[in-house]
Design a protein around this motif. Structure first.
Motif, PDB file in Angstrom:
ATOM      1  N   GLU A 104       0.842  -1.195   0.000  1.00  0.00           N
ATOM      2  CA  GLU A 104       0.000   0.000   0.000  1.00  0.00           C
ATOM      3  C   GLU A 104       0.876   1.242   0.000  1.00  0.00           C
ATOM      4  OE1 GLU A 104      -3.853   0.654   2.390  1.00  0.00           O
ATOM      5  OE2 GLU A 104      -2.329   1.795   3.484  1.00  0.00           O
ATOM      6  N   ILE A 105       0.627   2.104  -0.962  1.00  0.00           N
ATOM      7  CA  ILE A 105       1.397   3.337  -1.110  1.00  0.00           C
ATOM      8  C   ILE A 105       0.411   4.501  -1.168  1.00  0.00           C
ATOM      9  CG2 ILE A 105       3.022   4.616  -2.553  1.00  0.00           C
ATOM     10  CD1 ILE A 105       3.688   1.746  -3.799  1.00  0.00           C
ATOM     11  N   ILE A 106       0.625   5.515  -0.329  1.00  0.00           N
ATOM     12  CA  ILE A 106      -0.217   6.710  -0.329  1.00  0.00           C
ATOM     13  C   ILE A 106       0.612   7.858  -0.897  1.00  0.00           C
ATOM     14  CG2 ILE A 106      -1.524   8.323   1.098  1.00  0.00           C
ATOM     15  CD1 ILE A 106      -1.862   5.962   3.110  1.00  0.00           C
ATOM     16  N   VAL A 107       0.147   8.396  -2.033  1.00  0.00           N
ATOM     17  CA  VAL A 107       0.888   9.457  -2.712  1.00  0.00           C
ATOM     18  C   VAL A 107       0.329  10.812  -2.267  1.00  0.00           C
ATOM     19  CG1 VAL A 107       1.766  10.276  -4.927  1.00  0.00           C
ATOM     20  CG2 VAL A 107       1.093   7.877  -4.680  1.00  0.00           C
ATOM     21  N   VAL A 108       1.255  11.732  -1.966  1.00  0.00           N
ATOM     22  CA  VAL A 108       0.889  13.021  -1.366  1.00  0.00           C
ATOM     23  C   VAL A 108       1.584  14.152  -2.110  1.00  0.00           C
ATOM     24  CG1 VAL A 108       1.056  14.414   0.735  1.00  0.00           C
ATOM     25  CG2 VAL A 108       0.594  11.972   0.909  1.00  0.00           C
ATOM     26  N   CYS A 109       0.841  15.255  -2.324  1.00  0.00           N
ATOM     27  CA  CYS A 109       1.455  16.487  -2.823  1.00  0.00           C
ATOM     28  C   CYS A 109       0.850  17.652  -2.055  1.00  0.00           C
ATOM     29  CB  CYS A 109       1.251  16.633  -4.336  1.00  0.00           C
ATOM     30  SG  CYS A 109      -0.459  16.970  -4.803  1.00  0.00           S
ATOM     31  N   ALA A 110       0.995  18.866  -2.552  1.00  0.00           N
ATOM     32  CA  ALA A 110       0.508  20.027  -1.811  1.00  0.00           C
ATOM     33  C   ALA A 110      -1.016  20.078  -1.750  1.00  0.00           C
ATOM     34  CB  ALA A 110       1.053  21.313  -2.426  1.00  0.00           C
ATOM     35  N   LYS A 111      -1.687  19.848  -2.898  1.00  0.00           N
ATOM     36  CA  LYS A 111      -3.138  20.015  -2.936  1.00  0.00           C
ATOM     37  C   LYS A 111      -3.892  18.803  -3.474  1.00  0.00           C
ATOM     38  CE  LYS A 111      -2.692  25.011  -3.642  1.00  0.00           C
ATOM     39  NZ  LYS A 111      -2.980  26.145  -4.563  1.00  0.00           N
ATOM     40  N   GLY A 112      -3.186  17.758  -3.925  1.00  0.00           N
ATOM     41  CA  GLY A 112      -3.859  16.543  -4.373  1.00  0.00           C
ATOM     42  C   GLY A 112      -3.891  16.325  -5.869  1.00  0.00           C
ATOM     43  N   GLY A 113      -3.450  17.305  -6.656  1.00  0.00           N
ATOM     44  CA  GLY A 113      -3.489  17.168  -8.117  1.00  0.00           C
ATOM     45  C   GLY A 113      -2.310  16.397  -8.673  1.00  0.00           C
TER      46      GLY A 113
END
Length: 376
Positions: free
Chosen positions: A67-76
């Motif tokens: 399971e990998i959760i990808v994250v950025c500043a706002k979700g785009g």
């Protein structure tokens, strides 16, 4: 297509100490300043632009089925990377909805314990900011201490519990986040309490917090006893609730102590800080459970996500309480200071009622980690 995960779902993983793998695709400088943390959280940083031609730079570090959760500043950007990973054969990839912006605002209620004569005390953990606020409910009434800017979670919680919010209390004039206390008091018709020594420049009406003037919530057995405890600010006030809990605001944390410099008066206030920590609190029962207004380290999150410690244990284990020499203490709290919180001057002005920024500006002002502690 990748799947998505909400901040609520991720918060549950963090507070339950589940093994969680985060792929953070923000720029490295943003990542280094502020990231998702937790006792069993592993974070890999690989900037988005490195993955535009394929996920090769991270593929060798990851298993296809984990399971990998990808994250950025706002979700785009994270959604695009998550989709690329699915195309590359990864089968268990999630995009964090709203990114770090949403994570910064999430509040997770954790029950601390029952109170004498009925009622209960809850800690609202703001995992993305390290802020802690408290919800006391008893006999149909509630008080909230150090309310965050986001009001809806408290309102929904009060509605679910069938209680009316009567008191909104700030332990001090905050400099790292915008207080929601005054606004929620206006909204629900409650009383807003603030230490008078921190309120000399405020532009609004408030009820002064004064030592010896208990605030009763619901049953008379649940009393909030203010204790004047300067040091982080000149007005900093602690609370003893039900003779069980000591809410220390930003004076004492589980792993550190409060910084005295956020009003530019470190040299003036360091003596007050020492007096509160080494004398005032020393006179209290060692069995009181310390509940601070912030935490700085993932390991401070206990079982179920609660941040707390017995006062007597802190006098044994917290390095900020072990410095016998006053000059050494003074040097420690004036020289071992992390960077100032983002926009802390504007946050103070906002909390005084002198500024009223647009919502997006408020969110921007609060971005980043908690920095209210002295670094040991």
């Amino acid at each position: 297509m990748s799947k998505s995960i909400t901040t609520k779902e991720l918060a549950q993983k963090v507070i339950n100490h589940e093994e969680t793998l985060i792929l953070d695709v923000r720029n490295t400088d943003e990542f280094d300043n502020w990231k998702i943390e937790g006792g069993k959280v592993e974070v890999i940083n690989e900037p988005y632009f490195n993955l535009l031609d394929g996920v090769g730079p991270v593929a060798e570090k990851l298993n296809n089925d984990q399971e990998i959760i990808v994250v950025c500043a706002k979700g785009g950007s994270s959604e695009m990377v998550a989709d690329l990973m699915v195309e590359a054969g990864f089968t268990n990839v999630y995009n964090l909805e709203g990114g770090m912006k949403a994570w910064s605002e999430h509040l997770e209620p954790v029950k601390v314990g029952d109170l004498n004569g009925g009622g209960a005390l809850y800690q609202f953990v703001r995992l993305g900011k390290g802020c802690l606020s408290y919800f006391i409910e008893s006999n149909g009434e509630a008080a909230i201490i150090d309310t965050a800017r986001m009001l809806e979670p408290y309102e929904q919680f009060a509605k679910a519990k069938g209680v009316e919010i009567k008191h909104l209390i700030d332990t001090h004039l905050h400099a790292d986040h915008i207080s929601g206390g005054r606004h929620l008091a206006e909204k629900v018709g409650g009383t807003y309490h603030l230490p008078p020594k921190d309120a000399t420049e405020v532009t609004f009406e408030y009820t002064p917090l004064e030592e010896g003037n208990d605030i009763t919530v619901g049953n008379t057995t649940v009393k909030v006893k203010p204790i004047y405890s300067p040091g982080h600010t000149i007005g900093s006030t602690s609370f003893i609730i039900d003779d069980q809990y000591l809410l220390t605001g930003d004076i004492l944390f589980v792993k550190s102590i409060g910084r005295p410099d956020l009003a530019g008066l470190a040299e003036d206030w360091v003596g007050d800080l020492r007096n509160t920590l080494y004398r005032r609190y020393k006179e209290l029962s060692e069995d009181l459970i310390v509940l601070p207004a912030h935490y700085s380290f993932a390991e401070e999150l206990g079982k179920g996500g609660e941040v707390s410690a017995r006062l007597g244990d802190l006098y044994q284990n917290n390095s900020g309480l072990q410095v016998e020499d006053e000059n050494v203490f003074r040097k420690m709290v004036t020289e071992n200071l992390p960077p100032q919180p983002n926009d802390y001057q504007d946050i103070r002005q906002t909390n005084m009622g002198k500024m009223d920024p647009e919502l997006e500006r408020q969110k921007e002002m609060e971005t980043g980690p908690n920095r209210c502690a002295v670094e040991g």
